[in-house]
Design a protein around this motif. Structure first.
Motif, mmCIF file in Angstrom:
data_model
loop_
_atom_site.group_PDB
_atom_site.id
_atom_site.type_symbol
_atom_site.label_atom_id
_atom_site.label_comp_id
_atom_site.label_asym_id
_atom_site.label_seq_id
_atom_site.Cartn_x
_atom_site.Cartn_y
_atom_site.Cartn_z
ATOM 1 N N LEU A 355 0.828 -1.211 0.000
ATOM 2 C CA LEU A 355 0.000 0.000 0.000
ATOM 3 C C LEU A 355 0.864 1.263 0.000
ATOM 4 O O LEU A 355 1.595 1.531 0.944
ATOM 5 C CB LEU A 355 -0.907 0.000 1.240
ATOM 6 C CG LEU A 355 -1.967 1.097 1.316
ATOM 7 C CD1 LEU A 355 -2.914 1.023 0.128
ATOM 8 C CD2 LEU A 355 -2.741 0.995 2.626
ATOM 9 N N VAL A 356 0.757 2.053 -1.082
ATOM 10 C CA VAL A 356 1.575 3.273 -1.187
ATOM 11 C C VAL A 356 0.744 4.546 -1.233
ATOM 12 O O VAL A 356 1.285 5.647 -1.092
ATOM 13 C CB VAL A 356 2.492 3.214 -2.426
ATOM 14 C CG1 VAL A 356 3.438 2.038 -2.336
ATOM 15 C CG2 VAL A 356 1.692 3.174 -3.734
ATOM 16 N N GLY A 357 -0.584 4.450 -1.442
ATOM 17 C CA GLY A 357 -1.392 5.661 -1.524
ATOM 18 C C GLY A 357 -2.874 5.358 -1.417
ATOM 19 O O GLY A 357 -3.312 4.221 -1.631
ATOM 20 N N LEU A 358 -3.658 6.401 -1.073
ATOM 21 C CA LEU A 358 -5.105 6.264 -0.909
ATOM 22 C C LEU A 358 -5.810 7.426 -1.596
ATOM 23 O O LEU A 358 -5.368 8.573 -1.494
ATOM 24 C CB LEU A 358 -5.491 6.271 0.574
ATOM 25 C CG LEU A 358 -4.848 5.231 1.503
ATOM 26 C CD1 LEU A 358 -5.213 5.548 2.950
ATOM 27 C CD2 LEU A 358 -5.322 3.845 1.134
ATOM 28 N N VAL A 359 -6.933 7.116 -2.269
ATOM 29 C CA VAL A 359 -7.802 8.157 -2.830
ATOM 30 C C VAL A 359 -9.229 7.809 -2.457
ATOM 31 O O VAL A 359 -9.723 6.730 -2.788
ATOM 32 C CB VAL A 359 -7.687 8.258 -4.366
ATOM 33 C CG1 VAL A 359 -8.603 9.370 -4.889
ATOM 34 C CG2 VAL A 359 -6.257 8.511 -4.796
ATOM 35 N N SER A 360 -9.904 8.721 -1.750
ATOM 36 C CA SER A 360 -11.302 8.517 -1.374
ATOM 37 C C SER A 360 -12.144 9.582 -2.058
ATOM 38 O O SER A 360 -11.860 10.782 -1.941
ATOM 39 C CB SER A 360 -11.461 8.599 0.148
ATOM 40 O OG SER A 360 -12.775 8.243 0.534
ATOM 41 N N ILE A 361 -13.169 9.150 -2.782
ATOM 42 C CA ILE A 361 -14.017 10.093 -3.513
ATOM 43 C C ILE A 361 -14.765 10.990 -2.530
ATOM 44 O O ILE A 361 -14.935 12.181 -2.767
ATOM 45 C CB ILE A 361 -15.021 9.342 -4.415
ATOM 46 C CG1 ILE A 361 -14.289 8.347 -5.315
ATOM 47 C CG2 ILE A 361 -15.846 10.319 -5.241
ATOM 48 C CD1 ILE A 361 -13.148 8.938 -6.114
ATOM 49 N N ARG A 362 -15.186 10.406 -1.420
ATOM 50 C CA ARG A 362 -15.850 11.186 -0.379
ATOM 51 C C ARG A 362 -14.930 11.260 0.833
ATOM 52 O O ARG A 362 -13.913 10.584 0.903
ATOM 53 C CB ARG A 362 -17.179 10.535 -0.012
ATOM 54 C CG ARG A 362 -18.188 10.528 -1.163
ATOM 55 C CD ARG A 362 -19.394 9.676 -0.841
ATOM 56 N NE ARG A 362 -20.093 10.123 0.358
ATOM 57 C CZ ARG A 362 -21.040 9.427 0.977
ATOM 58 N NH1 ARG A 362 -21.373 8.234 0.516
ATOM 59 N NH2 ARG A 362 -21.636 9.900 2.047
ATOM 60 N N GLY A 363 -15.333 12.080 1.802
ATOM 61 C CA GLY A 363 -14.549 12.163 3.030
ATOM 62 C C GLY A 363 -13.720 13.428 3.094
ATOM 63 O O GLY A 363 -13.635 14.201 2.129
ATOM 64 N N SER A 364 -13.122 13.645 4.233
ATOM 65 C CA SER A 364 -12.388 14.877 4.491
ATOM 66 C C SER A 364 -11.043 14.571 5.121
ATOM 67 O O SER A 364 -10.717 13.425 5.419
ATOM 68 C CB SER A 364 -13.198 15.764 5.450
ATOM 69 O OG SER A 364 -13.184 15.172 6.749
#
Length: 765
Positions: A355-364
């Motif tokens: 795991l090197v990165g995260l993208v969440s469409i929603r959230g803050s």
């Protein structure tokens, strides 16, 4: 136009463009419906082409469609260029007489005299121009102009999203390979990640199915038909179960469902897509959504209601398709996890080394997953609402966690810039390891304690490994978020004891439960129109003393024999509020002495200064508590009236704003006037350039994320307190955040720590 028809016309236009399948469909629907609604002879859209900056003739009703996409003009050319450049409407009854008039050969506009053009603007960027024309010489009236401006404002977001989606779709089709697509979100955790996407989707969500090709068409078709037969059998069983209780009309609905599953209906359409190479889930999703859009645009209410039936049927089929494919998932070596709304449990499914990165469409940036990502040092982007994530399965992307951007199909030059930043980060991190056991002391021997912000057990080892000297903020809401109910007093005591023991004898500052705003417990939801100005922080716990008393009792029990606990109260905005909280703490202390029969030490209590009212009452608060601690994230948000988690206004959330810096100086001065220590525990404390200014202001402690601690230590060990105060004096005369930030970045370079300057990558079309 008659005013009474405006809203209905607008509603229909917006509804239709929202259900259009792609950018060109959006534009074609818009020009058709606007021309009809306004009764004009021509309606056209000119879109700005980002890489060239030109305005392209993109859609029309009334002019020559053969020239769509083939004719363009410079951003400042012609009447359309005037509208785009001035960013305001242009209303002319004799267009050809205007000095800026430019005849575009071939499109056929020479017959039309009257001209009304309005800019299409999204997030301060001019996307294009919407134009209506007609032969008769007349000035469009105020109602016409107001209507077109309103339509343009409504279209802007739809066009922006369609452009974003279209950039991916076009690239999938093998066209325009040189173009980069950038998607904007909110910075969740700093850093650069370059990796391959793994899309994680909720169960049976038709709108979140990743697009991919199937490996074997015949096998995929057979698999789909098996799932269809399973759903048919469910429908028949449902009909048999309720046969005696359903009236004939309701029983007929079951038959309708079964007919829709026939080869010449929905099932046949999906099968045809699979035959062209799509996997079953993606094919089903496209077919169902297309039918839903058709139903939703119908004026007949009965037919519109049938959309619910189609959606229900589609979800039933999708559930079977997903259940059969629910085996263990293989993750790429460098996985960037992407989803509608990521959770901690989703992160746990990915091997940590992948795991090197995260993208969440929603959230803050305050979402639990963002807090977890910062503690783990995983670059993260939250709130990337325009990202067409279902089309990114298995594709390489670049994630910029500093600025909250995601890049798809970057140019070689852009890729090279990010690769250089990433490699520089890795080298910097290795170089900073040598600072772990060294004190944070300026070149002229001024000592600055560096503490950490924590919330998870995983933060402990990471913080101690970075050389933390204490905890300036322990987020007690995190253990509450990880449960399906309020944790008991004993459960809390055990959690707090682990934190206190791990850092003893160093101080641990525990903030009492801070929920509300964008932090809602699943079992204690708080739904408000304006949550950041609503029921949150101390307001919640004072209204629920049973929660507050249990928590502070657990904290004090956990502190027995250690004596390193400090309690901090969030969102205090008045003296009576503070006194009420203190009274409850003293009451809990007295109860424990009687209950346990031992004289427990009462911990030091402090106040978080995070609302403007607290800035102006800091001295009154300091008279009643042992310390003050500034929460710079919320304080900046409230001072500037900017939701820091909203991508639309992210650029005006400015931590270096002169008003913010003046407020920070006032708090530390007032706290010291009463002989109290003043710390700061927001993101600003972990910013190397800001750390120089905070040191010069006289802050006694800087508390930050563990990842940033070595960076702050490096800069403060490289500068004198005298030089820091000189920089502060200069900064306090400046009038804009951009000026201050640029000045402080230059100061970092002059100090010899240019590697700490926040990476900025210029946009490359």
């Amino acid at each position: 136009m008659m005013r009474k028809n405006m809203l209905e016309s607008l509603r229909r236009i917006v509804q239709e463009v929202n259900t259009a399948g792609n950018l060109q469909a959006v534009l074609d629907v818009a020009v058709l419906r606007v021309r009809r609604a306004m009764g004009t002879e021509v309606c056209s859209v000119y879109l700005r082409e980002p890489s060239l900056g030109r305005l392209v003739f993109s859609a029309t009703q009334g002019l020559n469609k053969d020239f769509v996409g083939k004719v363009s003009m410079a951003a400042n050319e012609g009447l359309v260029g005037q509208v785009a450049g001035r960013e305001e409407p242009l209303n002319l009854e004799h267009a050809e007489a205007h000095a800026a008039f430019l005849l575009m050969p071939g499109i056929g506009e020479e017959r039309f005299s009257s001209f009304l053009g309005v800019p299409i603007i999204h997030q301060r960027q001019v996307l294009g121009v919407l134009v209506v024309q007609q032969q008769e010489r007349r000035r469009f009236n105020e109602d016409d102009e107001a209507f077109l401006v309103t339509v343009s404002a409504q279209l802007a977001g739809v066009i922006a999203h369609a452009q974003a989606t279209g950039s991916i779709v076009t690239l999938e089709a093998g066209q325009e390979k040189h173009r980069s697509a950038r998607f904007r979100g909110v910075a969740g955790a700093p850093g650069i990640a370059i990796g391959e996407t793994a899309i994680i989707t909720p169960f049976a969500d038709l709108y979140a199915v990743p697009m991919r090709r199937c490996k074997d068409i015949d096998e995929e078709r057979d698999f789909f038909r098996e799932c269809i037969e399973a759903v048919k059998e469910d429908m028949r069983a449902l009909g048999r179960k309720f046969s005696r209780r359903l009236v004939p009309q309701e029983q007929a609905l079951i038959d309708v469902y079964l007919h829709m599953l026939d080869d010449n209906a929905l099932a046949g359409e999906v099968d045809a897509r699979i035959s062209r190479g799509e996997w079953a889930q993606g094919a089903l999703s496209k077919v169902i959504i297309q039918h839903l859009r058709t139903f939703e645009t119908m004026s007949d209410e009965y037919l519109k209601e049938r959309a619910t039936d189609v959606k229900d049927l589609g979800r039933r089929i999708l559930a079977y398709l997903q259940s059969a494919n629910s085996g263990p998932k293989e993750y790429p070596a460098r996985t960037i996890l992407v989803g509608e709304e990521l959770t901690a449990s989703m992160l746990a499914e990915v091997p940590p080394e992948n795991l090197v990165g995260l993208v969440s469409i929603r959230g803050s940036s305050n979402s639990h997953v963002a807090i977890l990502a910062r503690s783990m040092g995983i670059p993260t982007v939250m709130g990337a609402v325009d990202l067409p994530f279902t089309q990114l399965e298995g594709r390489e992307i670049i994630l910029d966690g500093y600025n909250g951007h995601v890049y798809f199909n970057p140019s070689a030059e852009l890729y090279g810039r990010f690769q250089a930043i990433y490699e520089g980060e890795q080298q910097l991190s290795k170089g900073l390891e040598a600072l772990k056991d060294l004190p944070c002391i300026t070149t002229d021997d001024v000592r600055m304690p560096l503490w950490v912000n924590t919330g998870l057990q995983a933060d402990i080892a990471r913080s101690l490994d970075r050389g933390a000297e204490g905890v300036g903020l322990y987020r007690t809401e995190v253990p509450f978020l990880l449960r399906e109910r309020f944790p008991s007093e004993e459960e809390q005591r055990q959690i707090y004891r682990e934190q206190l023991q791990a850092f003893a004898p160093m101080p641990v500052t525990m903030r009492t439960l801070d929920v509300g705003g964008d932090k809602s417990l699943p079992y204690f939801p708080i739904e408000e129109d304006n949550p950041f100005l609503g029921w949150r922080g101390i307001r919640v716990t004072l209204d629920h003393p049973e929660i507050f008393l249990v928590q502070v009792r657990a904290m004090m029990k956990a502190n027995a024999g250690l004596g390193n606990l400090q309690i901090m109260l969030p969102m205090i905005s008045s003296v009576p509020e503070l006194e009420e909280a203190l009274e409850l703490i003293y009451r809990a202390h007295d109860e424990l002495i009687v209950e346990l029969g031992v004289d427990l030490e009462i911990p030091v209590v402090g106040v978080m200064v995070e609302v403007p009212a607290a800035v102006y009452q800091a001295r009154e608060f300091a008279k009643r508590v042992g310390f003050l601690s500034v929460g710079s994230n919320d304080l900046t948000q409230y001072l500037l009236a900017v939701d820091r988690n909203n991508a639309r206004v992210a650029d005006i959330y400015q931590a270096y704003h002169p008003a913010v810096l003046q407020a920070l100086q006032k708090v530390v001065d007032d706290g010291h006037a009463e002989g109290r220590k003043v710390s700061i525990c927001g993101e600003l404390a972990g910013d190397p350039a800001a750390a120089i200014l905070l040191t010069a202001m006289g802050y006694d402690v800087l508390s930050m994320n563990a990842t940033n601690l070595p960076r702050v230590k490096l800069v403060l060990r490289s500068i004198s307190s005298v030089r820091a105060r000189e920089l502060l004096r200069e900064v306090m005369t400046m009038e804009s955040a951009h000026q201050i930030q640029a000045f402080m970045e230059q100061a970092l370079i002059d100090t010899g720590v240019q590697q700490l300057v926040r990476p900025q990558v210029a946009e490359i079309a």
